[in-house]
Design an enzyme around this catalytic site. Structure first.
Site, PDB file in Angstrom:
ATOM      1  N   ASP A 462       0.832  -1.215   0.000  1.00  0.00           N
ATOM      2  CA  ASP A 462       0.000   0.000   0.000  1.00  0.00           C
ATOM      3  C   ASP A 462       0.866   1.265   0.000  1.00  0.00           C
ATOM      4  O   ASP A 462       2.084   1.213   0.279  1.00  0.00           O
ATOM      5  CB  ASP A 462      -0.893  -0.040   1.251  1.00  0.00           C
ATOM      6  CG  ASP A 462      -2.224   0.653   1.060  1.00  0.00           C
ATOM      7  OD1 ASP A 462      -2.336   1.475   0.134  1.00  0.00           O
ATOM      8  OD2 ASP A 462      -3.142   0.385   1.862  1.00  0.00           O
ATOM      9  N   ASP A 520     -10.535   1.739  -3.947  1.00  0.00           N
ATOM     10  CA  ASP A 520     -11.022   1.365  -2.616  1.00  0.00           C
ATOM     11  C   ASP A 520     -12.533   1.176  -2.596  1.00  0.00           C
ATOM     12  O   ASP A 520     -13.080   0.735  -1.597  1.00  0.00           O
ATOM     13  CB  ASP A 520     -10.637   2.431  -1.582  1.00  0.00           C
ATOM     14  CG  ASP A 520      -9.343   2.069  -0.869  1.00  0.00           C
ATOM     15  OD1 ASP A 520      -8.819   0.971  -1.121  1.00  0.00           O
ATOM     16  OD2 ASP A 520      -8.865   2.882  -0.060  1.00  0.00           O
TER      17      ASP A 520
HETATM   18  C1  DGJ Z   1      -5.891   1.726   1.855  1.00  0.00           C
HETATM   19  C2  DGJ Z   1      -6.178   0.571   0.956  1.00  0.00           C
HETATM   20  O1  DGJ Z   1      -6.561   1.016  -0.294  1.00  0.00           O
HETATM   21  C3  DGJ Z   1      -7.228  -0.298   1.624  1.00  0.00           C
HETATM   22  O2  DGJ Z   1      -7.600  -1.336   0.769  1.00  0.00           O
HETATM   23  C4  DGJ Z   1      -6.686  -0.815   2.916  1.00  0.00           C
HETATM   24  O3  DGJ Z   1      -5.626  -1.686   2.671  1.00  0.00           O
HETATM   25  C5  DGJ Z   1      -6.254   0.338   3.810  1.00  0.00           C
HETATM   26  N1  DGJ Z   1      -5.393   1.244   3.126  1.00  0.00           N
HETATM   27  C6  DGJ Z   1      -5.572  -0.163   5.034  1.00  0.00           C
HETATM   28  O4  DGJ Z   1      -5.075   0.854   5.794  1.00  0.00           O
END
Ligand code: DGJ
Length: 737
Positions: A462, A520
């Site tokens: 991430d 997301d």
């Molecule tokens: C942002 C990501 O896009 C999410 O899928 C998740 O992993 C969160 N961060 C976790 O903090």
């Protein structure tokens, strides 16, 4: 072959051809070479014909202009009379004329052709002590790749301002498409007229960002997915960048790309070189699908360590824990989730954020990459063992480029935090300076220790903030190096690029990863558009798409199970939902969906991605047609209420016109009468996933259950469409006789 320029020699003309694309380069004389043509294939041309073409392409001398014909070279500068965006700028401190990029006057040294479609063009400005090599390749798929490498041949620092790839597009390319977006709403298309001036998209996020221009497409006005000539560029780079379209008042139109360098960011010492990222470009005579038809096979030809052609088609079905439990990690809860996942046929369990020391929320602990001893007194072993016992592989979330100020790491090494002390936080975090060798070594060591201790098949990697300081060039180069080292040491490891969803999806990072987290949002209505446009560049097997809860956590919008499943089918499928809360009927449907998905996966992850050009923006028909044309899967999607009571027929694109296909509705999940209206619940309490329709009777062919017609008829005439209610999707499977 090495060609050394000679005046009046008919050599120095190069014609690169592949898959319906031609590129003609005029490298005669000693001027920087000129692209005479980039576009439709010109057929076989002998040397004499090429010379006539190149001579004929020399324009008139316009009034009130330089006294020789103005031509756009590979590296246009003021020295050539080009007053548009220059191809290269920079200066040498302490020289008589600082800040005069126009002083660069490059001359051609040599052109080396390395095979039929690869050229290296060497130019230099001896007076300025600078040389530039341009690599240019037309791949077998017709993808054009260009990059420059500038070398400082002087004995003092050369401050590079910019080094960009500029490509010509013809006058008829009067409309420009690129993308913008925001968190959970990536890849929003925007169109503009390519008028006089510069349309410049600049990213200073230190990552492409949710508003990444992504792919800049110039085309004939009104171009669509299947119609119109288009020319597209993308910069294969995950840091700061500029992508622009320019039309000069003289008429020439160009597309340009380059890394966006901050003032003073790249001071090249004596003898040092800087290579630009690759500019990836493609031409299509038939719209955006034509671009994908070049880009997808080319991307699929890359052999990444963990993903050869076979592994790619077997990309496992994932359950990711984020929206199921967020930071509330405990072994019994997660074990129940593992078991529910196994029950429906999930193949990989991914433990998202929240597993490391002190990470109880998003305000702390990034950088402390040790398993939290309070939540996990025996480490992650009991969980991983359970995951393996039920037959799944294990994946883990990390965010290696970041650090929380409230962490052991930041307390011990405040100097490893990128940017000034007191600089802005973003999601309560800062960036770890990977350009610092000690910080780099620490992260590499921690990741290696985790990979050594646990059988981790997959890292969800991430990146949740903009850099807001430091050198994006240095940081981006360091993360590529880090990923490369991990891949080399762990060839079986798969990695997903995530950046708050889809803020880092580009062809710079893609060769280093196996999957991207497309967004997301798991809201299928948003996802339809995000996947549609991300998928123009990136093949579907890379595009993580998950089945979320009925009410999307990001938008609060509620969607039917059928629509959610039909949407997540067309990518690298997974689940982002607390399955322990799903009903027995829902679990049965999900199990059926996974079975269908794994049956269709070899087709979905190797075929051609196609879209019909819709007259009604509420209705979309998209699909994947097998490379050999033997089968196809389509989704007919109602994003909103249609404009007309009887929508336009389903005209299935991309089929073999001479073959005959049987078209059948495809049921995902449960037993469904294909022509029937959804009642919400099927037999034995299994929820029906048939799309909700608003019609008194289904079209005749659907009531019959199937129809067999030629590819030509199905593409040109099509079949009457069912009257879908808004936010519904109907699936069809086509099988060649
Ligand atoms: C942002 C990501 O896009 C999410 O899928 C998740 O992993 C969160 N961060 C976790 O903090």
């Amino acid at each position: 072959m090495i060609h050394t320029p000679q005046a009046d020699a008919p050599t120095g003309l190069f014609h690169l051809r592949a898959a319906g694309t031609s590129l003609v380069l005029d490298a005669r004389g000693t001027a920087v070479p000129v692209i005479v043509h980039w576009g439709a294939d010109l057929g076989e041309l002998n040397g004499a014909e090429l010379a006539v073409l190149a001579d004929a392409a020399v324009p008139a001398v316009s009034p009130s202009s330089i006294d020789v014909p103005l031509r756009l070279s590979l590296l246009p500068t003021l020295a050539e009379g080009w007053s548009g965006r220059p191809g290269v700028t920079g200066f040498r401190r302490g020289t008589a004329a600082p800040g005069r990029p126009a002083e660069l006057a490059l001359r051609l040294d040599a052109v080396q052709s390395r095979g039929a479609r690869t050229l290296r063009i060497d130019t230099a400005d001896a007076g300025a002590s600078v040389s530039v090599s341009t690599d240019l390749e037309l791949t077998v798929e017709g993808v054009l790749r260009v990059r420059h490498t500038l070398t400082n041949t002087g004995d003092t620092d050369f401050e590079l301002g910019s080094l960009d790839v500029t490509l010509p597009v013809p006058d008829r390319a009067g409309e420009l498409l690129d993308f913008t977006g925001l968190w959970s709403h990536e890849r929003r298309p925007q169109r503009t007229t390519l008028a006089h001036g510069v349309w410049s998209r600049e990213s200073r996020h230190g990552r492409p960002g949710h508003d990444d221009p992504f792919l800049s497409v110039a085309g004939v006005p009104g171009f669509g997915f299947r119609r119109g000539e288009v020319w597209a560029v993308h910069l294969a780079w995950s840091g700061d960048k500029r992508v622009w379209a320019e039309r000069s008042a003289l008429g020439a139109a160009t597309l340009g790309t380059g890394e966006l360098l901050a003032p003073g960011e790249l001071a090249l010492p004596a003898g040092a070189a800087y290579a630009t990222p690759w500019t990836v470009a493609a031409y299509s005579a038939a719209g955006l699908d034509g671009l994908s038809a070049r880009l997808h096979p080319w991307i699929r030809s890359w052999a990444t360590p963990a993903a050869d052609a076979t592994a790619r088609t077997l990309r496992p079905v994932v359950l990711n824990t984020w929206e199921a439990v967020y930071f509330d990690h405990d072994l019994p809860t997660l074990t129940r989730l593992v078991e529910a996942a196994a029950q429906v046929g999930v193949e990989r369990f991914v433990l998202d954020d929240g597993w490391f020391t002190g990470r109880t929320d998003d305000r702390r602990a990034l950088g402390d990459w040790f398993v939290d001893p309070l939540t996990w007194p025996s480490g992650l072993h009991p969980l991983v063992e359970r995951v393996h016992t039920v037959g799944l592989s294990f994946g883990l979330w990390v965010e290696p480029e970041m650090v929380s100020l409230d962490s052991e790491l930041a307390h011990a090494h405040p100097d490893w935090v990128l940017g000034a002390a007191g600089a802005l936080e973003w999601r309560f975090q800062r960036v770890l300076d990977l350009g610092n060798p000690d910080a780099f070594a620490y992260v590499l060591a921690r990741l290696t220790a985790l990979l050594d201790e646990y059988p981790i098949a997959y890292l969800k990697w991430d990146h949740n903030r903009d850099l807001l300081g430091g050198s994006a060039h240095r940081q981006t180069s360091a993360v590529y190096r880090l990923l490369g080292m991990l891949r080399a040491a762990h060839p079986e490891l798969e990695i997903e690029s995530c950046a708050s969803g889809g803020a880092r999806i580009d062809l710079g990072i893609l060769p280093l990863v196996d999957r991207v987290w497309t967004s997301d949002t798991n809201d299928p209505l948003e996802r339809q558009q995000i996947q549609r446009y991300t998928g123009v560049l990136v093949p579907p097997e890379y595009l993580g798409g998950h089945l979320g809860a009925a009410t999307a956590h990001t938008t609060g919008r509620t969607a039917s199970l059928g629509f959610r499943l039909a949407t997540a089918l067309f990518g690298s499928a997974g689940i982002e939902w607390d399955l322990t809360r799903a009903s027995a009927g829902e679990l049965e449907v999900i199990a059926g969906w996974i079975a269908q998905y794994t049956r269709l996966r070899p087709l979905l992850h190797s075929g051609a991605v196609v879209h019909a050009d819709a007259s009604d923006p509420a209705l979309e028909l998209h699909g994947v047609v097998a490379a050999d044309g033997a089968s196809a899967v389509f989704a007919y999607v109602a994003l909103a209420a249609p404009r007309t009571a009887l929508p336009a027929p389903l005209r299935f694109p991309g089929l073999d016109p001479a073959a005959h296909y049987t078209v059948r509705p495809l049921t995902i999940g449960g037993p469904v009468d294909p022509g029937a209206e959804s009642s919400g619940a099927g037999e034995a309490g299994v929820p029906s996933v048939a799309p909700r329709v608003i019609q008194d009777a289904a079209p005749a062919w659907l009531r019959h259950g199937s129809v067999t017609l030629s590819g030509a008829v199905l593409t040109e005439v099509g079949l009457p469409a069912p009257l879908l209610a808004p936010e519904q999707a109907a699936l069809y499977e086509l099988t060649r006789l």
